[in-house]
Design an enzyme around this catalytic site. Structure first.
Site, mmCIF file in Angstrom:
data_model
loop_
_atom_site.group_PDB
_atom_site.id
_atom_site.type_symbol
_atom_site.label_atom_id
_atom_site.label_comp_id
_atom_site.label_asym_id
_atom_site.label_seq_id
_atom_site.Cartn_x
_atom_site.Cartn_y
_atom_site.Cartn_z
ATOM 1 N N LYS A 77 15.351 4.438 24.715
ATOM 2 C CA LYS A 77 15.313 6.551 24.462
ATOM 3 C C LYS A 77 15.233 6.203 22.579
ATOM 4 C CE LYS A 77 18.661 9.326 25.502
ATOM 5 N NZ LYS A 77 19.201 9.899 23.887
ATOM 6 N N SER A 78 16.116 5.784 22.382
ATOM 7 C CA SER A 78 16.256 5.612 20.714
ATOM 8 C C SER A 78 14.748 4.763 20.299
ATOM 9 C CB SER A 78 17.435 4.526 20.231
ATOM 10 O OG SER A 78 18.295 5.298 20.881
ATOM 11 N N SER A 112 26.475 6.593 11.874
ATOM 12 C CA SER A 112 25.829 6.791 12.549
ATOM 13 C C SER A 112 24.344 6.837 12.629
ATOM 14 C CB SER A 112 25.815 8.581 12.594
ATOM 15 O OG SER A 112 24.705 9.885 13.120
ATOM 16 N N GLN A 118 21.318 8.189 14.140
ATOM 17 C CA GLN A 118 20.330 9.439 13.595
ATOM 18 C C GLN A 118 21.056 9.865 12.235
ATOM 19 O OE1 GLN A 118 22.162 12.508 16.443
ATOM 20 N NE2 GLN A 118 21.152 10.819 18.539
ATOM 21 N N ASP A 161 27.673 5.024 23.683
ATOM 22 C CA ASP A 161 27.218 5.878 24.645
ATOM 23 C C ASP A 161 27.287 5.608 26.478
ATOM 24 O OD1 ASP A 161 25.562 7.996 22.731
ATOM 25 O OD2 ASP A 161 23.803 6.347 23.224
ATOM 26 N N ARG A 205 25.140 11.397 31.013
ATOM 27 C CA ARG A 205 25.700 10.807 31.234
ATOM 28 C C ARG A 205 27.232 10.600 31.481
ATOM 29 N NH1 ARG A 205 22.378 6.865 28.428
ATOM 30 N NH2 ARG A 205 21.378 7.687 25.689
#
Ligand code: S3P
Length: 431
Positions: free
Chosen positions: A24-25, A168, A170, A317, A390
């Site tokens: 996904k990332s 992070s 993101q 995650d 998740r």
């Protein structure tokens, strides 16, 4: 809202080979960067969960032509080729989409608005809006830029030196993307290493990025050609099955062609620390990312462990499934330095504690983690997902390893990252 419930019966083993969806990332980054390339890129093996599809749709809304087949063909528009979108850009449930795109959009020459579902609209955005504002971005959101929707008036940016208060990927990636449009150098330092997919993909595409331990430096982007980008399987999706197989004695599972980036392997390290029998077979590197096979055999005895510090961003995650495995390990598992879990798709510390207690686990909630006293057993119960993919997948594994039947309310959210989860499970389930 998606909801639906699923009943999970106890399993004996998980056996066989599986493939998991594309990471996904990496998929988010491949979509964003290929749209800025000059000419076409092919993305192979991309993740097609709802989060990645949200990024894909937004890029199309800014004028990028995408042809969908088994692979994805992205006709990049060059570094200044994106067009002002005619409407609000919907990020769905995906914080990665919103935070990465906030960085990209800050330096464009048009106006845009990013919004999302009611869960995303409650997730903190000042972690990106504040440093982006320091770079000269004109960006607004509810509660002084803390919550979405984010409204962004693209403007000239300047590079800054910025130390992230929390590790992070993101935030780091958002600032890197803004840095690609900023004058001068943008220099970002993290307290611990978070996933480094953005850095690797920039390097793979031949873009100027320098790394020195925990510091990343980027400069203004110059034109670059499109390339073929291969996305390996998502190790975070694989983690649920690996965790389940590690608990169920007699299991033997092989996960094929999965990403083995060291910044994502904390879960494997933690499980090995607990005594799990896991082998990692590195097969090579594609598009700047290691990939290979992960093989796990279920063992009778696992032991509690401590998970803290720089290990946390490497398994952030995977914490819901780590917690499930801990219930089957002898002794205490202590998880600390993981306050970030409180601002994920749901407050995962609260959610894990509540749901595992329902299943008979002894879990103590801490501000920055939890302490789980493994009893080697869980009992089936009626649980809920909190609309967190998740949580839903971790509870499914808990249900497979529990005594009696488990019901999970709100299981549809699994499509956020893992469409095909149930079919994959059916293929390896021995009841
Ligand atoms: C992601 C980074 C992590 C992770 C998320 C995906 C990314 O978030 O939890 O699922 O793709 O950069 P943070 O950077 O907020 O820790």
């Amino acid at each position: 809202m998606r909801a639906k419930s699923i009943q999970v019966n106890p399993a004996r083993h998980l056996r066989g080979k599986i493939n998991v969806p594309g990471d996904k990332s990496i998929t988010h980054r491949a979509l964003i960067l290929s749209s800025l390339a000059k000419g076409g890129s092919v993305i192979k093996g991309m993740g097609r969960g709802l989060d990645c599809l949200a990024t894909q749709k937004i890029i199309k809304r800014m004028g990028v032509v995408i042809e969908e087949g088994e692979d994805l063909f992205v006709q990049g528009r060059g570094i200044h080729g994106l067009e002002e979108p005619g409407d609000v850009l919907g990020c769905g449930n995906s914080a990665t989409t919103m935070r990465l795109l906030a960085g990209l959009l800050a330096g464009q020459n048009f106006y845009s608005v990013l919004s999302g579902d009611r869960f995303l609209r409650e997730r903190p955005m000042s972690r990106v809006t504040e440093p982006l504002t320091m770079m000269g971005a004109k960006i607004w959101g509810r509660k002084r830029g803390h919550f979405p929707p984010l409204s962004i008036l693209g403007s000239p940016l300047e590079g800054i030196r910025y130390s992230l208060p929390i590790p992070s990927a993101q935030v780091k990636s958002s600032l890197i993307l803004a840095g690609l449009y900023a004058e001068g150098e943008t220099c970002i330092t993290e307290p611990y290493q978070s996933r480094d997919h953005t850095e690797r993909m920039l390097k793979f595409l031949g873009l100027p990025i320098e790394r020195d331990d925990l510091t990343v430096r980027v400069k203004k982007l110059t034109s670059f050609p499109g390339r073929e980008i291969s996305v390996p399987g998502d190790v975070s999706s694989a983690a649920f099955f690996i965790g389940g197989a590690a608990i169920l004695e007699g299991s033997h599972l092989r996960v094929l062609s999965v990403g083995l980036n060291p910044t994502r392997m904390g879960f494997i390290d933690a499980l090995r620390q607990m005594g799990a029998d896991i082998e990692v077979h590195l097969e090579g590197k594609r598009s700047g990312e290691e990939y290979g096979e992960i093989e796990v055999r279920g063992r009778r005895s696992l032991e509690g462990t401590t998970i803290e510090g720089d290990m946390i961003p490497r398994l952030i995650d995977e914490m819901p499934i780590v917690a499930v495995v801990s219930c089957f390990a002898e002794g205490q598992t202590i998880i600390k330095d993981a306050r970030e879990l409180r601002v994920k798709e749901t407050d995962r510390i609260r959610a894990i504690t509540t749901e595992l207690r329902r299943m008979g686990a002894e879990v103590e909630e801490r501000e920055d983690g939890m302490i789980i006293k493994g009893r080697g057993y869980l009992k089936g119960a009626e649980c809920q997902s909190y609309n967190d993919h998740r949580m839903a997948m971790a509870l499914t594994m808990a249900g497979l390893c529990a005594e009696g039947r488990t019901k999970i309310r709100g299981s549809d959210c699994i499509d956020t990252s893992f469409p095909g989860f149930w079919t994959t499970l059916e293929g390896i389930l021995i009841e």
